[in-house]
Design a protein around this motif. Sequence first.
Motif, PDB file in Angstrom:
ATOM      1  N   SER A 176       0.435   3.755   6.565  1.00 27.92           N
ATOM      2  CA  SER A 176      -0.827   3.978   6.559  1.00 27.92           C
ATOM      3  C   SER A 176      -1.419   5.242   6.827  1.00 27.92           C
ATOM      4  CB  SER A 176      -1.735   3.092   7.436  1.00 27.92           C
ATOM      5  OG  SER A 176      -1.730   1.654   7.407  1.00 27.92           O
ATOM      6  N   ALA A 184      -2.257   7.142   3.203  1.00 29.97           N
ATOM      7  CA  ALA A 184      -3.834   7.579   2.962  1.00 29.97           C
ATOM      8  C   ALA A 184      -3.888   9.157   2.676  1.00 29.97           C
ATOM      9  CB  ALA A 184      -4.665   7.213   4.195  1.00 29.97           C
ATOM     10  N   MET A 203       0.945  -1.044  -0.133  1.00 33.35           N
ATOM     11  CA  MET A 203      -0.018   0.026  -0.062  1.00 33.35           C
ATOM     12  C   MET A 203       0.708   1.240   0.020  1.00 33.35           C
ATOM     13  SD  MET A 203      -3.439  -0.652   2.008  1.00 33.35           S
ATOM     14  CE  MET A 203      -4.896  -1.765   1.173  1.00 33.35           C
ATOM     15  N   TYR A 230      -7.535   1.499   3.890  1.00 34.70           N
ATOM     16  CA  TYR A 230      -6.326   0.964   4.744  1.00 34.70           C
ATOM     17  C   TYR A 230      -6.957   0.087   5.891  1.00 34.70           C
ATOM     18  CZ  TYR A 230      -3.212   3.647   2.235  1.00 34.70           C
ATOM     19  OH  TYR A 230      -2.325   4.123   0.973  1.00 34.70           O
TER      20      TYR A 230
END
Length: 313
Positions: free
Chosen positions: A284, A288, A108, A254
């Motif tokens: 995260s 984000a 991610m 997330y």
Amino acid sequence: MSVARHRPLLGIALIVLMAACFASMDSTIRYLGAFLPVLLILWARYSFQALTMAIWLGLQRARGDAGAFRSAHPKFQAVRGLLLLATSAMSFYGVQYMPVAEFTAINMLTPVVVTLLAALVLHERVSRLRWALVIGGFAGALIVIRPGSGMFGWAVLFPLAGALTYASFQVLTAKLSALESPYTTHFYTGLTGMLLLSLLLALGPFPVLEPLRAATGGQLALMAFIGLLGTLGHLLLILALGLAPTGTLMPFVYVQIAVAAAIGWLFFDHVPDGYAWLGMGVLSACGAASAWLNVRRSQRPPPSAVAMDTIAD
């Protein structure tokens, strides 16, 4: 914003369900990879998507949408399909060597890498805040990986490569996603993967028939279940984007890290240590925030589902 987009709580709920689908899919792949060739599982995942979306678009065409299967940019669809297939391959093989939660967190990094590529490749102006988030995201990944600790070794190349290929996909998609239907795009994504993997399995030196004959009914059902979870996850994303703005939904993607950690604890008896949790939290937060800023910076209408994902499964 239309009336249909004034249901943010339902949109967030669908995003959480999407995260659960993708985390469950990755965990099922990790389990099933011990019994069946990963390449065969990957083929099943894309074949299920191609078949499901073909039926979906066929129904739309029967209802009067003559252009349901028509793509305005077939070359874009082919290149996009290749990039997503490469990303999925990194995921399917990577979870065989790394815990799903840590793998998901590193993968991610995509929004952070998108910012980096926008500056280096597209020569876009990047603010100090966005550069700080890039540095923070990579710092979080380093905390998870802990180079020199020997925890994951060369396996970290899978999520890092996956983040790079998917970031490349997003840079490409951002230019053309508004011109294509997300349903049509998901069909061609599945079709591209299915055709390439079918050719590879047919012509390459990969055992296919023997593992299929040896597979139990439960294992074959899990292979179909993986395809269902992948296809359903993307459809939930499309529906969520019809209910709430992208900037509202993005941070909740997330949740997938937390769901992956919970599944890892329940079924694989794996709990990330304190450093892993710290790294995943930093990653995260930076990911984000980077994703939200990338969406906010766009001068076009909110991106479609083909451009919004932070991770491709």
